[in-house]
Write an enzyme that holds these catalytic residues in place. Structure first.
Site, PDB file in Angstrom:
ATOM      1  N   CYS A  91       0.811  -1.230   0.000  1.00 28.12           N
ATOM      2  CA  CYS A  91       0.000   0.000   0.000  1.00 28.12           C
ATOM      3  C   CYS A  91       0.842   1.277   0.000  1.00 28.12           C
ATOM      4  CB  CYS A  91      -0.938  -0.012   1.202  1.00 28.12           C
ATOM      5  SG  CYS A  91      -0.139  -0.538   2.719  1.00 28.12           S
TER       6      CYS A  91
ATOM      7  N   HIS B  74      -3.015   6.243   4.496  1.00 25.06           N
ATOM      8  CA  HIS B  74      -1.600   6.400   4.828  1.00 25.06           C
ATOM      9  C   HIS B  74      -1.122   7.771   4.343  1.00 25.06           C
ATOM     10  CE1 HIS B  74      -1.622   2.269   5.810  1.00 25.06           C
ATOM     11  NE2 HIS B  74      -0.930   1.758   4.822  1.00 25.06           N
TER      12      HIS B  74
END
Ligand code: A2P
Length: 351
Positions: free
Chosen positions: A134, A247
């Site tokens: 990710c 994130h």
């Protein structure tokens, strides 16, 4: 439209009860993916439960070696060990696998793909396509246009990663710890080595011989493979923070050619999958609470690094479950369909 996409595909989602698997179902529905049948798979624990899809409760089946007979495409998000065990059987059945774990990412037989960056690598797939980590996905989407324009030599990245990257158990744990602490109770610690509520852990995945974590080294190696340029040196510090979704990354790059902040802003605003949010005077910059649930990679705080001749600082934020996992996997599937690449030449390639 190819024959397959007009008839619709039989698609299995392995790990359909997990955080990423559930998002995959949502995205298949939202993007109107051409489906004939959906087969949700999970562990024996979940067999017989249901997952919501297109207004129905679809029964979950246990993932087994023979789950892929007649299945065109499998989206895997059930962990590395599970993928290593079952993906070769899926390929043997003629089913193309897009896998979200780290099991196949550095395998030379498997393209590692972010469609905005290296969709062309799909042409050489042998049955398994790896979905990158990710934190790597969102970084390369933003770095690609800058690399094409000015050749990136070095990347220094620090991440601020949401707990959802660890799965639904970690989301529950952060919520429970916050509640416990507000009620003057001792928080229970199960998922991470330490309390995550009101804390930061500079530790994602295992520590390796070189004292970096596996997550940090994933960013180093995967970036080079996706960008197709071993000349890009990456060094990373990955940190888990008490955020549920999205994130964030502070990224410093050094380039061969000079790029001004203004030029970088223009390049990024034209890049596929990127949205620039960068107006410091108006306090506009990307934040995880705004990126959650969105598809784009958001970039802001674009500044020239005043300590070197050709350097830039960037702040990059994206929904780790969507672009960082489920959405990227489904974009790969859409590319495979578009390029007519849902076929397997050698079904025994991974057995
Ligand atoms: P289950 O819910 O039955 O445990 P998350 O990343 O959110 O923790 O989700 C992991 C997903 O992977 C879940 O759907 C989980 O199913 C599935 N999974 C984990 N281990 C296995 C396994 N050995 N076989 C099949 N599915 C698995």
């Amino acid at each position: 439209m190819s024959e397959r996409s007009s008839q619709g595909l039989t698609v299995a989602v392995a790990g359909a009860t997990g955080a990423v698997g559930r998002e995959m179902l949502k995205i298949l529905e939202q993007r109107n993916f051409p489906l004939k049948e959906l087969i949700p798979l999970a562990s024996a624990r979940s067999a017989g439960t249901t997952v919501p899809f297109q207004g129905h409760d679809v029964p979950v089946k246990e993932l087994k070696e023979d789950s892929f007979e007649g299945v065109d495409l499998a989206l895997f998000s059930a962990g590395g060990g599970t993928s290593q065990k079952f993906s070769p059987h899926a390929v043997k059945s003629g089913c193309v696998v897009v896998d979200n774990s780290s099991a196949w990412r550095m395998d030379d037989r498997c393209p590692l793909v972010v469609p905005e960056v290296n969709a062309g690598d799909l042409e050489k797939h042998q049955g398994i396509i790896a979905n990158p980590n990710c934190s790597t996905i969102q970084m390369v989407v933003a770095l690609k246009p800058l690399h094409d324009a000015a050749a990136i030599k070095r990347v220094v990245v620090s991440t601020y990663q949401a707990v959802s990257g660890t799965g639904h158990k970690a989301v529950d744990e952060l919520e429970k710890q916050v509640r416990a602490l507000f009620n003057m109770q001792e928080p229970e610690i199960n998922v991470y080595p330490y309390q995550i509520a009101f804390n930061c852990l500079p530790h994602i995945d295992n520590f390796l011989e070189n004292d970096y974590t596996r997550e940090e080294m994933k960013m180093v190696h995967e970036t080079v493979k996706i960008m197709g340029d071993p000349g890009i040196k990456v060094t990373a510090t990955t940190v888990r923070v008490p955020v549920f979704y999205s994130h964030s990354e502070a990224v410093n790059i050094e380039t061969e050619k000079k790029l001004t902040a203004k030029e970088a802003r223009v390049l990024l605003s034209r890049a596929p999958g990127v949205k620039v949010l960068d107006n410091p005077k108006e306090k506009i910059y990307p934040m995880p609470i705004d990126a959650a649930g969105e598809d784009e990679v958001f970039v802001g705080r674009i500044r020239e690094d005043e300590t070197i001749a050709n350097g830039l600082n960037l702040w990059i934020v994206a929904d780790n479950i969507r672009k960082g996992a489920a959405l990227n996997a489904i974009q790969i599937a859409e590319e495979l369909l578009k390029k007519n690449l849902l076929n397997i030449k050698n079904p025994d390639a991974f057995l």
